[in-house]
Motif scaffolding. Structure first.
Motif, PDB file in Angstrom:
ATOM      1  N   ALA A 101       0.826  -1.210   0.000  1.00  0.00           N
ATOM      2  CA  ALA A 101       0.000   0.000   0.000  1.00  0.00           C
ATOM      3  C   ALA A 101       0.855   1.252   0.000  1.00  0.00           C
ATOM      4  O   ALA A 101       0.540   2.243  -0.675  1.00  0.00           O
ATOM      5  N   ILE A 102       1.945   1.234   0.747  1.00  0.00           N
ATOM      6  CA  ILE A 102       2.842   2.385   0.788  1.00  0.00           C
ATOM      7  C   ILE A 102       3.534   2.573  -0.557  1.00  0.00           C
ATOM      8  O   ILE A 102       3.686   3.705  -1.043  1.00  0.00           O
ATOM      9  N   ASN A 135      -7.771   4.050   0.279  1.00  0.00           N
ATOM     10  CA  ASN A 135      -7.127   2.855   0.833  1.00  0.00           C
ATOM     11  C   ASN A 135      -8.179   1.874   1.331  1.00  0.00           C
ATOM     12  O   ASN A 135      -9.065   2.246   2.112  1.00  0.00           O
ATOM     13  N   ASN A 136      -8.079   0.632   0.890  1.00  0.00           N
ATOM     14  CA  ASN A 136      -8.993  -0.401   1.363  1.00  0.00           C
ATOM     15  C   ASN A 136      -8.499  -0.895   2.719  1.00  0.00           C
ATOM     16  O   ASN A 136      -7.509  -1.619   2.815  1.00  0.00           O
ATOM     17  N   GLY A 137      -9.177  -0.456   3.759  1.00  0.00           N
ATOM     18  CA  GLY A 137      -8.841  -0.905   5.104  1.00  0.00           C
ATOM     19  C   GLY A 137      -9.601  -2.184   5.402  1.00  0.00           C
ATOM     20  O   GLY A 137      -9.517  -3.176   4.689  1.00  0.00           O
ATOM     21  N   HIS A 182      -4.609  -1.809  10.807  1.00  0.00           N
ATOM     22  CA  HIS A 182      -4.434  -0.632  11.665  1.00  0.00           C
ATOM     23  C   HIS A 182      -3.351   0.276  11.082  1.00  0.00           C
ATOM     24  O   HIS A 182      -3.441   1.510  11.185  1.00  0.00           O
ATOM     25  N   GLY A 183      -2.353  -0.305  10.471  1.00  0.00           N
ATOM     26  CA  GLY A 183      -1.324   0.479   9.789  1.00  0.00           C
ATOM     27  C   GLY A 183      -1.888   1.292   8.636  1.00  0.00           C
ATOM     28  O   GLY A 183      -1.463   2.433   8.387  1.00  0.00           O
ATOM     29  N   ILE A 184      -2.855   0.727   7.922  1.00  0.00           N
ATOM     30  CA  ILE A 184      -3.508   1.457   6.838  1.00  0.00           C
ATOM     31  C   ILE A 184      -4.215   2.699   7.373  1.00  0.00           C
ATOM     32  O   ILE A 184      -4.252   3.751   6.720  1.00  0.00           O
TER      33      ILE A 184
END
Length: 254
Positions: free
Chosen positions: A120-121, A141-143, A162-164
């Protein structure tokens, strides 16, 4: 809600990672039907081709989100084909093993972290630079609702999601001077293959120790939510959006 055209009338462009299945596929098909240009990324060309259905506004570009250079090449290809990119749907992800932390191997953790977080990053980094240069854009962003409350035995998935949440907030803050908007979409129990990974179809483990066949809702309804967010003008921020199957164990988990 239909997408808003550019000032000169050309279609807007979205890059979708994980476009070969599930929510990524449903969203790609919906946006193509609404007149968007769509760059479809994923690891398997055949499934991307199935999503695209030879649509003239689709660009099939196999790419692995864990490869930072591949994300550079993805955006370069989208820019070359369509002129610019307006939206990134940062969708690629896996559930990983359904085990407590003491049964999670370092290798399993690394795999989930590489795809869900580093991937994602990697995509967001390239999108941010592209949007910064062109005067704005939107990153979706798909959490997961696991970014808010965990499932039993989902430590790797929960931690990365949780990082997302942190990634989305940082993108929204750092993108503020450049009209870059970031949204976290937390989706609960779409009828997709991901549900098989934790048994929602056959009986997902609940905090009580019991198993429950959980409600689901159609992928197309999640795609409609994402299409709505993608089309919102950049004068509006949608920081977080939660959509779940009605009646699923989310509020008060189990």
């Amino acid at each position: 809600m239909s997408q808003s055209p550019h000032p000169h009338g050309q279609a807007r462009t979205v890059v979708i990672t994980g476009a070969g299945s599930g929510i990524g596929r449903a969203t790609a098909r919906l946006l193509l039907s609404q007149g968007w240009n769509v760059a479809l990324a994923g690891r398997t060309e055949a499934t991307l081709e199935e999503t695209a259905r030879s649509h003239p506004s689709a660009l099939v570009h196999p790419a692995d989100v864990t490869d930072a250079r591949a994300m550079d090449e993805l955006f370069a290809a989208a820019h070359a084909r369509f002129g610019s990119v307006d939206v990134l749907f940062n969708n690629a992800g896996i559930f990983g093993p359904s085990v407590p932390i003491d049964e999670l191997s370092p290798e399993q953790w690394d795999q989930v972290c590489q795809i869900n977080l580093t991937g994602a990053i990697n995509a967001a980094r390239v999108a941010f630079a592209h949007f910064k240069a062109r005067g704005g854009g939107r990153i979706i962003n798909n959490g997961s609702i696991s970014a808010q409350v965990p499932r039993v035995n989902s430590v790797a998935y929960t931690v990365t999601k949780h990082g997302i949440a942190g990634l989305t907030k940082a993108l929204e803050l750092d993108g503020r001077p450049y009209r870059i908007r970031a949204t976290q979409v937390d989706i609960g129990n779409t009828a997709s293959d991901l549900l098989d990974d934790f048994g929602a179809h056959s009986g997902a483990l609940q905090p009580s120790g019991q198993r429950m066949v959980e409600p689901t809702f159609p992928l197309e309804e999640a795609a409609q939510a994402i299409a709505y967010i993608a089309a919102v003008p950049l004068g509006t921020s949608i920081n977080q959006f939660t959509i779940t199957a009605g009646g699923m164990p989310y509020i008060g988990r189990g």
